[in-house]
Write a protein that holds these residues in place. Structure first.
Motif, PDB file in Angstrom:
ATOM      1  N   THR A  37       0.794  -1.233   0.000  1.00  0.00           N
ATOM      2  CA  THR A  37       0.000   0.000   0.000  1.00  0.00           C
ATOM      3  C   THR A  37       0.822   1.278   0.000  1.00  0.00           C
ATOM      4  O   THR A  37       0.300   2.339  -0.356  1.00  0.00           O
ATOM      5  CB  THR A  37      -0.937   0.027   1.229  1.00  0.00           C
ATOM      6  OG1 THR A  37      -0.162  -0.114   2.429  1.00  0.00           O
ATOM      7  CG2 THR A  37      -1.956  -1.105   1.148  1.00  0.00           C
ATOM      8  N   VAL A  38       2.083   1.232   0.403  1.00  0.00           N
ATOM      9  CA  VAL A  38       2.912   2.439   0.478  1.00  0.00           C
ATOM     10  C   VAL A  38       3.830   2.499  -0.734  1.00  0.00           C
ATOM     11  O   VAL A  38       4.467   1.503  -1.097  1.00  0.00           O
ATOM     12  CB  VAL A  38       3.753   2.451   1.779  1.00  0.00           C
ATOM     13  CG1 VAL A  38       4.674   3.653   1.805  1.00  0.00           C
ATOM     14  CG2 VAL A  38       2.831   2.465   2.996  1.00  0.00           C
ATOM     15  N   ARG A  39       3.914   3.665  -1.353  1.00  0.00           N
ATOM     16  CA  ARG A  39       4.748   3.850  -2.538  1.00  0.00           C
ATOM     17  C   ARG A  39       6.200   3.457  -2.248  1.00  0.00           C
ATOM     18  O   ARG A  39       6.761   3.816  -1.215  1.00  0.00           O
ATOM     19  CB  ARG A  39       4.714   5.306  -2.996  1.00  0.00           C
ATOM     20  CG  ARG A  39       3.382   5.747  -3.538  1.00  0.00           C
ATOM     21  CD  ARG A  39       3.390   7.217  -3.903  1.00  0.00           C
ATOM     22  NE  ARG A  39       4.461   7.561  -4.840  1.00  0.00           N
ATOM     23  CZ  ARG A  39       4.547   8.729  -5.458  1.00  0.00           C
ATOM     24  NH1 ARG A  39       3.644   9.679  -5.210  1.00  0.00           N
ATOM     25  NH2 ARG A  39       5.533   8.979  -6.305  1.00  0.00           N
ATOM     26  N   ARG A  85       8.512   6.783   3.581  1.00  0.00           N
ATOM     27  CA  ARG A  85       7.653   5.591   3.664  1.00  0.00           C
ATOM     28  C   ARG A  85       7.311   5.244   5.103  1.00  0.00           C
ATOM     29  O   ARG A  85       6.265   4.649   5.369  1.00  0.00           O
ATOM     30  CB  ARG A  85       8.341   4.395   2.990  1.00  0.00           C
ATOM     31  CG  ARG A  85       8.621   4.584   1.510  1.00  0.00           C
ATOM     32  CD  ARG A  85       8.945   3.265   0.818  1.00  0.00           C
ATOM     33  NE  ARG A  85      10.039   2.552   1.456  1.00  0.00           N
ATOM     34  CZ  ARG A  85      11.314   2.697   1.139  1.00  0.00           C
ATOM     35  NH1 ARG A  85      11.662   3.571   0.194  1.00  0.00           N
ATOM     36  NH2 ARG A  85      12.251   1.980   1.743  1.00  0.00           N
ATOM     37  N   THR A 129       2.230   9.060   6.279  1.00  0.00           N
ATOM     38  CA  THR A 129       2.233   8.263   5.053  1.00  0.00           C
ATOM     39  C   THR A 129       1.436   6.978   5.250  1.00  0.00           C
ATOM     40  O   THR A 129       0.577   6.623   4.431  1.00  0.00           O
ATOM     41  CB  THR A 129       3.673   7.903   4.651  1.00  0.00           C
ATOM     42  OG1 THR A 129       4.388   9.104   4.343  1.00  0.00           O
ATOM     43  CG2 THR A 129       3.692   6.980   3.450  1.00  0.00           C
ATOM     44  N   HIS A 174      -2.387   7.700   5.597  1.00  0.00           N
ATOM     45  CA  HIS A 174      -3.126   7.989   4.367  1.00  0.00           C
ATOM     46  C   HIS A 174      -3.079   6.827   3.379  1.00  0.00           C
ATOM     47  O   HIS A 174      -4.115   6.475   2.789  1.00  0.00           O
ATOM     48  CB  HIS A 174      -2.570   9.269   3.726  1.00  0.00           C
ATOM     49  CG  HIS A 174      -3.059  10.511   4.397  1.00  0.00           C
ATOM     50  ND1 HIS A 174      -4.131  11.241   3.933  1.00  0.00           N
ATOM     51  CD2 HIS A 174      -2.642  11.132   5.525  1.00  0.00           C
ATOM     52  CE1 HIS A 174      -4.346  12.264   4.735  1.00  0.00           C
ATOM     53  NE2 HIS A 174      -3.457  12.222   5.718  1.00  0.00           N
ATOM     54  N   SER A 175      -1.913   6.226   3.191  1.00  0.00           N
ATOM     55  CA  SER A 175      -1.791   5.172   2.176  1.00  0.00           C
ATOM     56  C   SER A 175      -2.442   3.867   2.599  1.00  0.00           C
ATOM     57  O   SER A 175      -3.084   3.193   1.787  1.00  0.00           O
ATOM     58  CB  SER A 175      -0.305   4.924   1.874  1.00  0.00           C
ATOM     59  OG  SER A 175       0.319   6.082   1.381  1.00  0.00           O
ATOM     60  N   THR A 176      -2.270   3.503   3.850  1.00  0.00           N
ATOM     61  CA  THR A 176      -2.709   2.181   4.298  1.00  0.00           C
ATOM     62  C   THR A 176      -4.066   2.218   4.991  1.00  0.00           C
ATOM     63  O   THR A 176      -4.962   1.432   4.656  1.00  0.00           O
ATOM     64  CB  THR A 176      -1.650   1.574   5.239  1.00  0.00           C
ATOM     65  OG1 THR A 176      -0.379   1.569   4.574  1.00  0.00           O
ATOM     66  CG2 THR A 176      -2.028   0.157   5.632  1.00  0.00           C
ATOM     67  N   ASP A 228      -6.761   5.177   2.702  1.00  0.00           N
ATOM     68  CA  ASP A 228      -7.018   4.787   1.312  1.00  0.00           C
ATOM     69  C   ASP A 228      -7.381   3.314   1.168  1.00  0.00           C
ATOM     70  O   ASP A 228      -8.308   2.972   0.422  1.00  0.00           O
ATOM     71  CB  ASP A 228      -5.784   5.077   0.445  1.00  0.00           C
ATOM     72  CG  ASP A 228      -5.499   6.557   0.290  1.00  0.00           C
ATOM     73  OD1 ASP A 228      -6.369   7.369   0.666  1.00  0.00           O
ATOM     74  OD2 ASP A 228      -4.413   6.908  -0.205  1.00  0.00           O
ATOM     75  N   HIS A 229      -6.695   2.434   1.895  1.00  0.00           N
ATOM     76  CA  HIS A 229      -6.853   0.999   1.646  1.00  0.00           C
ATOM     77  C   HIS A 229      -7.856   0.322   2.579  1.00  0.00           C
ATOM     78  O   HIS A 229      -8.774  -0.366   2.116  1.00  0.00           O
ATOM     79  CB  HIS A 229      -5.491   0.312   1.771  1.00  0.00           C
ATOM     80  CG  HIS A 229      -5.525  -1.155   1.493  1.00  0.00           C
ATOM     81  ND1 HIS A 229      -5.649  -1.665   0.211  1.00  0.00           N
ATOM     82  CD2 HIS A 229      -5.466  -2.239   2.333  1.00  0.00           C
ATOM     83  CE1 HIS A 229      -5.665  -2.984   0.276  1.00  0.00           C
ATOM     84  NE2 HIS A 229      -5.560  -3.358   1.540  1.00  0.00           N
ATOM     85  N   PRO A 272       2.878  13.988   3.253  1.00  0.00           N
ATOM     86  CA  PRO A 272       1.420  14.085   3.115  1.00  0.00           C
ATOM     87  C   PRO A 272       0.913  15.388   3.729  1.00  0.00           C
ATOM     88  O   PRO A 272       1.482  15.899   4.698  1.00  0.00           O
ATOM     89  CB  PRO A 272       0.904  12.870   3.888  1.00  0.00           C
ATOM     90  CG  PRO A 272       2.037  11.890   3.826  1.00  0.00           C
ATOM     91  CD  PRO A 272       3.290  12.722   3.882  1.00  0.00           C
TER      92      PRO A 272
END
Length: 473
Positions: free
Chosen positions: A374-376, A384, A389, A392-394, A397-398, A451
């Motif tokens: 899930t993280v870029r 990371r 991060t 928001h990413s994990t 968003d997910h 972020p």
């Protein structure tokens, strides 16, 4: 953070005729000031400020009306009326302003002026956070309509180490050793202040333009610097430095947008090659030397309007036969005690505190496989591993699938306010631990933005002490 390029490639801060409240025309200077627009907790804080004084600056920075266009028009009309009534008046000559904030052992001093704008590619002013386009659009419309810089951005730079500032307590809150503070004040050194710091120290012996104490307990003092020799001393010093945006990324993006608009306009100065820069090519800022005055770094928390705590926790349970996405534990309150548990846990990895159901839930130990998915992966490890991060990413968003828009997420600086609103509205408050300033600065040097709303540097300048009328330059 010293620049390595030519002298003319550093910061350029110019004097301006500050627009300030006339003390005799208002109840008190403290009653007309406000925190920055994005720190005001709406609607409670907004109503409190509006009722404090009919001329409170919040009527300009957060005008109220049915539509955005009407809000901005109302702010412009109000600003003009206050000048016509003599509530606001310009200083008689252009100046840079020395600004001091103090509460107990917390002490911050810097210089307010109009800073020449430069895009991030120039490396003179470094952003460290992403921005929200709708907020930039709103701030641009307000600034365009009022033709004024209503509140300064907070920028930091790294000056030369020297003697400890007068009245500064090393290791105190907001000083070296405080949470999030970096750099040394050079208390063991023998050299005195130089450049901008020297001008600030000399200015302290003069009578201030204003002195006031705001409701949060901070005392504020403001002086003007108009002597050509001192202005040149500041200019020569800052020309060797770059700055980090500590607070005001959306306003900085707004400055750049409006400067570009005026560059493209027929007859616009715009700072284009061969043209004389105009007033829109400068923006109101407060510059702080964090070697002498390290800022405090705090987290900005999230309020998830439409996600109750039980649903947030259910998404973290995982499916049968699969590892749980995160570990979840209930921790003891009250809030300060729960935040201490968050601090201890965040020292060893990603951690978040969820609240809103009358309890506190500590979320940590994310599944490594989940993070990998899930993280870029095309960003530095320091990015990371940021809590923001992973949030928001994990999580957002997910796992929770929460859109990052005002309808679903509010960004709140005060943990107590975030928890209270979550409990009142049936949502979830996600509380974070602050990131270290050195991490922020290192990522900014690499051109990597964090972020949005990842950090809150402070203390923040009070809004309403000095404004910049773009019609006056």
């Amino acid at each position: 953070m010293n620049s390595t390029g030519p002298v003319d490639k550093g910061l350029r801060l110019i004097p301006f005729s500050g627009l300030r409240y006339v003390p005799e025309r208002v109840g008190s200077l403290s009653a007309v000031t406000s925190p920055p627009y994005d720190v005001v907790v709406r609607p409670d804080g907004l109503h409190q400020l509006e009722s404090a004084d009919p001329y409170n600056i919040v009527r300009l920075i957060l005008p109220q009306a049915a539509t955005a266009e009407e809000r901005h028009r109302r702010a412009a009309v109000t600003l003009r009326q206050w000048q016509e009534e003599g509530v606001l008046a310009p200083d008689p000559e252009p100046a840079l302003y020395v600004y001091e904030q103090r509460r107990g052992e917390v002490l911050q001093r810097g210089v307010i002026g109009a800073l020449a704008l430069s895009p991030p590619a120039d490396g003179i002013v470094l952003p460290h956070e992403d921005v929200m386009p709708d907020v930039v659009e709103d701030r641009a419309d307000l600034m365009r309509t009022t033709a004024a810089n209503l509140e300064p951005l907070l920028l930091t730079y790294r000056g030369e180490p020297g003697a400890a500032p007068a009245g500064h307590a090393p290791g105190a809150a907001g000083g070296p050793g405080a949470a999030g503070g970096t750099g040394a004040t050079g208390t063991g050194g023998t050299t005195g202040p130089v450049g901008t710091s020297a001008v600030i120290e000399r200015t302290l012996g003069r009578a201030p333009l204003l002195t006031t104490t705001t409701e949060d307990g901070f005392s504020h003092r403001l002086w003007s610097v108009t002597e050509p020799a001192e202005l040149a001393e500041i200019s020569g010093d800052l020309a060797h430095h770059q700055a980090l945006i500590a607070d005001g990324h959306h306003r900085w993006a707004t400055y750049l947008r409006l400067s570009a608009e005026h560059t493209a306009a027929p007859g616009g100065g715009g700072g284009a090659a061969g043209r004389t820069p105009g007033p829109w090519d400068y923006g109101l800022v407060l510059l702080i030397d964090t070697v002498r005055y390290p800022l405090q770094v705090r987290a900005i928390h999230r309020l998830l309007h439409r996600l109750p705590v039980d649903r947030a926790l259910a998404a973290l349970d995982g499916s049968p036969g699969s590892p749980a996405p995160f570990r979840v534990r209930t921790v003891e309150g009250p809030l300060p005690r729960a935040l201490e548990a968050l601090e201890r846990t965040a020292a060893t990895g990603n951690a978040f505190l969820l609240a809103g159901d009358g309890r506190f839930h500590l979320v940590d130990r994310p599944d490594e496989g989940l993070l990998a998915r899930t993280v870029r992966a095309d960003r530095p490890a320091a990015w990371r591993e940021l809590d923001a991060t992973v949030l928001h990413s994990t999580l957002l968003d997910h796992l929770w699938r929460i859109p990052d828009d005002p309808e679903h997420i509010a960004y709140i600086h005060d943990a107590e306010a975030a928890v209270a609103q979550a409990e009142r509205r049936g949502g979830t408050a996600v509380l974070l631990h602050p990131v270290r300033e050195d991490v922020v600065r290192d990522l900014a040097r690499q051109g990597v933005t964090m972020p949005r709303k990842s950090t809150s540097f402070g203390p923040k300048p009070a809004t309403g002490l000095v404004l910049r009328d773009l019609a006056r330059g």
